[in-house]
Design an enzyme around this catalytic site. Structure first.
Site, short mmCIF file in Angstrom:
data_model
loop_
_atom_site.label_atom_id
_atom_site.label_comp_id
_atom_site.label_asym_id
_atom_site.label_seq_id
_atom_site.Cartn_x
_atom_site.Cartn_y
_atom_site.Cartn_z
N ASP A 19 11.42 -27.16 1.84
CA ASP A 19 11.12 -28.57 1.94
C ASP A 19 12.26 -29.24 2.68
OD1 ASP A 19 9.06 -29.94 1.06
OD2 ASP A 19 9.94 -30.56 -0.84
N ASP A 33 9.04 -29.88 -4.58
CA ASP A 33 9.27 -30.71 -5.75
C ASP A 33 8.01 -31.42 -6.22
OD1 ASP A 33 9.12 -32.30 -3.56
OD2 ASP A 33 11.19 -33.01 -3.66
N ASP A 84 3.12 -29.38 -4.09
CA ASP A 84 3.73 -28.11 -3.74
C ASP A 84 3.35 -26.99 -4.68
OD1 ASP A 84 5.08 -29.26 -1.64
OD2 ASP A 84 6.77 -29.85 -2.89
#
Lengths: 323, 1046
Positions: B367, B708, B712
């Site tokens: 990410d 997070d 996801d």
């Protein structure tokens, strides 16, 4: 790389570039390889035929001439390696044992703590510790008789006189000299067993329902039983009615092992040693009963009450005398 | 069910930016069927309100169906359906209670179906029958069967088999309990974990769902076919930041977007972790060996006319000897030790096996926000005096290094300070500036902190320059303005300061300040501004322009009343001062971590919902896209040719937009993943993240994914190892993940990788160590059967080695330091670099194991010989030896033994055999410390735990033999030393092997080394020069044949 260089020696530094080259090479090689493996990935769809075919290829791949993934040369080298490897190991094993054996005396074992105090055995011994026969049926006691005769053959007076010397009774027959010197053995004549010698009564009393049983003490090198006082034998009913065993005669003497037969010097030097015996003549035993009898040694240093070892200093057997 | 949501212009009077913010439902707020549009399930008092304004707005309502995925082909139908719905529904009062109850009955309550949890008892039983346990159960079963038979036959020793069976069962049960406990413990860490981390609920956004870090505006406009993109839907589990809106519930429970994501996540199968696969492979291997040897010798013993019962007992012995009973417990302990160590380094491992997975990771899909970046806007660049200055963007800045002597800067800094509504929360004076909590939006916060760092106490500066009027930022004006008195008592003019979108600010300026002097803004200067603006924008930064104007004193006297509504003051012909650009800067540890990953052969892929330009800029600054590499677009720009003409293979880097990705086939994705080493995926949706992960896995990679948001969680689950963020992460992400980064820092992943690789290496050592003695335990049985010697070692004694002396040393190997820089190695290949491979097994079994057996047999024969049974007497003696009726068994010296005396001697032999194996295992432990390096290079004393292991091993053996005399009688102390030469031999042999391995890197287990032999001779001058040594060389060159370290 930095940390590597700091800890490594020159060799490490020299090697690292070449390793990198190798790695890169590997990287490139991987891809076609991967694609080749791709169809293999779904194992689920494999049939038994495929599996068998693969197995066949594994066992013998005619294209690459490999058996189980190795060429003949490769196998040869591997086998050669293991041959040499195991030969060396075997050599080392043999060498170690050889060195170990060199340290041992051929006449006396280094330790005798596990074999003493002595255990006890009886004769006749056929299949276990039940002596059962019918007086009226000779074939039931014939095997016992044969066993006794066979056992006592070595105790024939002639044999004993020929091979062994007469010793002074009542004291240990200690022979000095070097370990390797041949030791003399004391005579134990069969005739000492009197009624149980099988001389007068070749049936050892079995024909009359008064069986003789010979008791011998296990040989232990250097062991002096009784510490000066001869070890004696005593028999009693082990469990059950005491009156079933009314009288036992012991030969020789009162059922003692004379001191002169000890110590034992081992089979290499004490070649003609014959274990002294005590014959137990069960002259009056309850007939038609199983009579469990325990005969035990008594003397200093003798242990006869160890629960785990029922043959240490004692023996338990069952008499069953029928008509 | 159709969805529609009606949104209102809010009445929030003075709020600056809200045009049409909508209500989003906070996590605590659950859609409560049709009675409420947005009901509160847990806390009805929560900050939440539903306001309904007349019906005229309803005409604007757009309809969207959440059930649709990306493409809605049935849009018209849906619209019609929605019209029906509208009719059905009274838009003011909602559904009637009866209708609501009806729907409730039809659709079930509005709650997510909890994921199916495996019942504890099933987990427990799995531990009981997994792995070797089944073999041991078989062993125990056989023991009981033979106990039964022997009992029926009245054999004295029958109870031994009963006990053996009980012991085996106990072993299985205890190791099962242990493994279960470890597993449960690591889960509990997780359970208590949520209490540990402050659960920061962002007050802003639906980032938990989409990953977008900025608040999204909501209106009645249907803007996109994708429900996640369109502006007229609010989602369950997201939070409403500001404003009010009215909506109609369109989906509940599992049918909501988050419900679908959750079911997507639970639908993604839990793949086996690499280490689980490895251990399974290992179990198969050892079990295969155990069963085949067992069956082989069962047949042999039957054909040698042993009784079937005896043969079964041999079979038990062989199984027990072959199964490394303690190993699985050891592996569990080692893994949990590493997990603990990793937790200290901020990697919390939920699933023990995941400890290793990280080590074999070959691709990390990371990410951007929060993981690679600091997750806060920071001023990165300034432009004034026709020059770009860079600001320090590190986490703990205390000063700013750029040149601050120019008077332009003084003016600029004043604007930055004054034209800012953000404030520090009181009571944080002692905290470092960067850590203080600020009330205000991200950009203002950045500016506030920036000026606080440079100028010091901003609040007092503001107090000295009293604010007299202010127009807050709004999206129509795109600027913010305030008017201040100045702190110069001589100067009675008011200062008007303004900031906003650069082009809008420039429009309002007629002059520009250069070196403190106002100069007219001509086209040349405007050009310079454009260049700077483009450059800063091209770095993915958010650029703000700043200008000011001293209001003439005559027109605006001290008493002048400013009216912000009528704007009775000039807002044009201002003086342009400068530009500031802000970015969410990368964490300072990240570039280093990325380069470490790269040297460790791990590909780092950035997957973000962010804008491609920002994503690329961050990727460049952290090194995910290295300085020299170019994307296809870059090449096209450089060569001035159309993108289509660029050879795609030339570009090492790629920035893939989510929209492009949508139209890609999986082959195209594969091609991108294969051909480009540096990849950034921007503007991706949760499903796309999943697609990317699957694509990576198709390449055969072990994929780690960080994330997070709730969005996801499918990707986290799909990944070989999902890594959730501890601070910013949502619970859903943490649940789906295998690991949690407590500090949200990408660099912690690298530590994790290092630990993971280390534990893999060390587990190999542990297994090699454990397997070795199996042979020394097995050989006695085989030789007993074949040569009919008295039994050298008992089954129970074997268990004492496996579960007693060997446990601590094998765990100690887990503490071994890395042999070389493990981070300079490529990740292991799942298919080729197995935990236990042929070489390791062969080397342990056929070489070291055999050496150990030989050493132990020397001890065995020594014990018997010294007691009177010379080796020659022992061969073929078994039947009489074990006959308990023979009580005058004659030894080599003519002494006579009772049965019990013989057995006692045999047990003493067990002890001696046990002691020998223990002693040789010490040597084995030392050689297993390294696989390539010499022990002397690794250092004998660097790993202190190894010594704890050695002492414990010897200590336990001493206690077992002398203090407890259990299970066997003590043997003479001298027998401890009989096997020492073999222990030394093992060490020396292995050192030679390692030397040759180092000399011939790469030639694993190949007789090719023979061909290299002459090369070897030349490398080793002593063999060359001394004719005598040449012979030795001949002997030695054969050694490396099958000796690779595995």
């Amino acid at each position: 790389m930095a940390s590597n260089a700091s800890t490594s020696d020159v060799e490490g530094q020299l090697r690292s570039p070449s390793q990198k080259v190798e790695n890169k090479h590997e990287e490139k090689v991987q891809d076609p390889d991967r694609e080749k493996h791709e169809p293999k990935a779904d194992m689920g769809s494999k049939t038994w035929a495929d599996l068998a075919g693969e197995m066949k290829i594994f066992l013998w791949n005619p294209e690459e001439r490999t058996c189980m993934g190795r060429t003949a040369k490769s196998w040869g080298l591997i086998l050669l390696f293991y041959f040499i490897f195991y030969t060396c190991l075997a050599g080392m094993f043999a060498f170690c044992l050889y060195v170990m054996l060199l340290t041992l005396s051929p006449y006396t074992p280094r330790y005798r703590d596990r074999v003493s105090p002595p255990g006890v055995m009886i004769r006749p011994y056929l299949n276990g510790f039940t002596i059962a026969f019918n007086v009226s049926q000779p074939n039931t006691w014939q095997p016992y008789m044969d066993s006794m005769h066979h056992f006592l053959a070595a105790y024939d007076d002639k044999v004993q006189e020929e091979k062994n010397i007469e010793c002074v009774p009542g004291q240990y027959f200690i022979q000095g000299g070097s370990d390797s010197e041949e030791k003399k053995a004391c005579q134990f004549k069969r005739s000492l067993l009197q009624n149980c010698s099988g001389i007068q009564d070749p049936t050892f009393g079995y024909s009359r329902g008064q069986p003789c049983i010979l008791l011998k003490m296990n040989r232990i090198i250097g062991y002096r039983p009784g510490a000066g006082v001869p070890v004696s034998v005593e028999c009693k009913v082990q469990k059950g009615n005491e009156s079933h065993l009314r009288s036992v005669d012991f030969y020789p003497g009162n059922g003692t092992f004379d001191l002169m037969y000890y110590p034992y010097y081992g089979k290499f030097t004490h070649v003609n040693y014959t274990s002294p015996l005590v014959a137990m003549h069960f002259t009056d035993v309850q007939r038609n009963h199983l009579v469990p009898i325990q005969c035990s040694l008594h003397g200093k240093g003798i242990i006869n009450d160890l629960n785990s070892d029922r043959f240490l200093g004692r023996i338990i057997f069952t008499l069953s005398i029928g008509k | 069910m159709g969805l529609w949501i009606r949104q209102e212009k809010t009445t929030l009077s003075s709020q600056e930016k809200v045009t049409a913010e909508i209500c989003k439902l906070s996590k605590k707020v659950e859609l409560q069927n049709f009675d409420f549009f947005c009901g509160l399930l847990q806390r009805r008092s929560d900050v939440y309100s539903v306001e309904i304004y007349g019906t005229k707005d309803l005409q604007k309502t757009e309809i969207e169906d959440e059930e649709e995925k990306h493409k809605d082909q049935k849009g018209n139908k849906k619209k019609k359906k929605a019209e029906d719905l509208k009719k059905e529904l009274d838009l003011v009062s909602g559904l009637s209670s009866a209708r609501a109850a009806e729907i409730l009955a039809r659709d079930g309550p509005n709650a997510l179906t909890p994921p199916k949890a495996t019942p504890e008892i099933v987990k427990f039983l799995k531990q009981m029958i997994g792995g070797f346990s089944i073999l041991l159960w078989i062993g125990a079963g056989f023991s009981w069967i033979s106990f039964g038979i022997q009992l029926a036959q009245g054999v004295d020793s029958a109870f031994d088999n009963l006990y053996l069976g009980v012991v085996l069962a106990l072993v299985v049960i205890l190791t099962g309990i242990f493994a279960y406990y470890q597993e449960a413990k690591s889960t509990n860490i997780m359970a208590s974990f949520s209490k540990m981390i402050p659960q920061v609920r962002a007050t802003v956004d639906n980032s938990s769902l989409t990953g977008e870090s900025e608040p999204q505006s909501r209106s009645c406009d249907f803007t996109h076919e994708n429900p996640l993109e369109t502006r007229n839907i609010a989602f369950y589990s997201t939070t409403c930041v500001e404003g009010t809106a009215t909506g109609i519930v369109i989906n509940t429970g599992d049918r909501t977007i988050i419900g679908r994501i959750a079911s997507l996540a639970s639908g993604v199968g839990n793949e086996k972790t690499p280490i689980a696969i490895e251990i399974e492979h290992f179990v198969y291997l050892v079990a295969g060996v155990a069963i085949s040897i067992g069956v082989l010798f069962f047949i042999i013993s039957v054909s040698m006319r042993y009784k079937i019962l005896d043969s079964i007992i041999f079979l038990i012995g062989i199984i027990v000897a072959n199964v490394p009973e303690g190993l699985l417990a050891t592996v569990t302990v080692s893994l949990s030790l590493t997990a603990k160590r990793m937790a200290k380094k901020n990697c919390l491992v939920k699933n023990l096996e995941a400890v290793e997975t990280l080590g074999s990771t070959s691709i990390i899909c990371s990410d951007k926000t929060g993981t690679l970046t600091q997750n806060r806007m920071t001023v990165a660049h300034l432009w004034f005096d026709n020059q770009i200055y860079s600001a320090d963007t590190s986490e703990d800045q205390t000063t700013q290094p750029f040149d601050q002597s120019s008077p332009t800067w003084t003016a600029l800094s004043k604007i930055v300070t004054l034209c800012n509504r953000a404030e520090f929360r009181p009571g944080q004076e002692n905290l470092p500036i960067m850590k203080r909590v600020v009330v205000g939006d991200a950009s203002e916060t950045a500016l506030l902190k920036f000026s606080e760092v440079i100028l010091g106490d901003v609040m007092s500066i503001r107090a000295q320059n009293r604010k007299v009027a202010e127009i807050p930022f709004n999206s129509t004006n795109k600027f913010q303005l305030s008017i201040h008195e100045t702190d110069d008592p001589q100067d009675k003019r008011f200062l008007l300061v303004m900031k906003g979108a650069p082009e809008r600010i420039l429009e309002r300026c007629s002059t520009i300040m250069i070196n403190g002097k106002e100069e007219p803004l001509d086209s040349e200067k405007a050009e310079a501004f454009q260049t700077a603006y483009m450059e800063l924008g091209g770095m993915g930064e958010r650029v703000l322009g700043f200008c000011h104007l001293y209001l003439p004193e005559n027109e605006f006297p001290e008493t002048f009343q400013f009216d912000t509504d009528s704007m009775n003051f000039p807002t044009s012909n201002l003086c342009f001062v400068g530009l500031l650009s802000m970015i969410d800067p990368p964490r300072s540890t990240v570039p280093d971590a990325v380069s470490k990953c790269r040297s460790a052969g791990i590909k780092v892929i950035m997957v973000t919902g962010d804008h491609p330009i920002t994503a690329k800029a961050i990727a460049k600054s952290v090194g995910i896209i290295s300085a020299t590499s170019e994307t296809v677009e870059d090449i096209a720009k450089r060569l001035n040719i159309p993108v289509e003409q660029v050879n795609r293979r030339e570009a090492t880097a790629a920035v893939v937009n989510g929209m492009e990705l949508k139209d890609m086939s999986s082959e195209q994705l594969d091609e991108i993943l294969r051909n480009h080493t540096e990849i950034v995926f921007a503007r991706t949706s949760p499903q796309q993240k999943l697609i990317i992960v699957e694509g990576c896995q198709r390449q055969g990679a072990v994929v780690a994914v960080t994330g997070d948001g709730v969005n996801d969680s499918p990707a986290l689950k799909k990944a070989d190892i999902g890594i959730a963020m501890g601070i910013a992460g949502s619970d859903a992400a943490k649940n789906a993940a295998d690991m949690v980064l407590l500090d949200d820092n990408f660099a912690s992943i690298v530590t994790g990788v290092e630990e993971g690789r280390l534990i893999f290496d060390n587990l190999k050592k542990t297994i090699a160590y454990t397997l070795t003695k199996n042979i020394a335990e097995l050989c006695p049985f085989l030789i007993y059967i074949i040569a009919s010697i008295p039994m050298p070692i008992g089954t129970i004694t074997i268990l004492f080695i496996d579960l007693g002396t060997d446990i601590i040393p094998s765990v100690a190997l887990a503490y071994e330091k890395a042999e070389s820089d493990i981070m300079n190695r490529r990740p292991r290949n799942k298919r080729r670099d197995r935990l236990v491979n042929q070489q390791l097994a062969v080397y342990s079994y056929l070489q070291i194991g055999i050496m150990q057996s030989v050493g132990a047999f020397v001890t065995y024969f020594t014990v018997y010989a010294e007691q009177g049974f010379l080796p020659s007497t022992l061969l073929g003696v078994r039947v009489n030896w074990e006959n308990n009726a023979i009580n005058d068994f004659e030894d080599s010296y003519g002494q006579q033994w009772t049965h019990y005396q013989r057995m006692y001697l045999q047990w003493t032999g067990y002890t001696a055999f046990f002691v020998s194996i223990t002693i040789q295992q010490v040597a084995d432990l030392i050689i297993r410390k390294t696989r390539r390096n010499s022990i002397f290079r690794q250092g004998l004393f660097r790993n202190k735990v190894i010594w704890v292991g050695i002492f414990s091993q010897i200590g336990i053996a001493l206690i077992l033999t002398y203090a407890l005399s259990f299970p066997c009688p003590p043997c003479g102390f001298q027998y401890w030393f009989v096997a020492v030469p073999f222990a030394i031999l093992i060490w020396v042999y292995d050192e030679i092997r390692k030397l040759l391995i180092r000399r011939h890197p790469g030639s694993e287990c190949t007789p090719l080394i023979l061909i290299k032999y002459f090369h070897f001779m030349s490398l080793f001058p002593p063999f060359h020069s001394h004719p005598r040594l040449r012979g030795f060389g001949l002997l030695v060159f054969l050694l490396p044949l099958p000796l690779s370290p595995g």
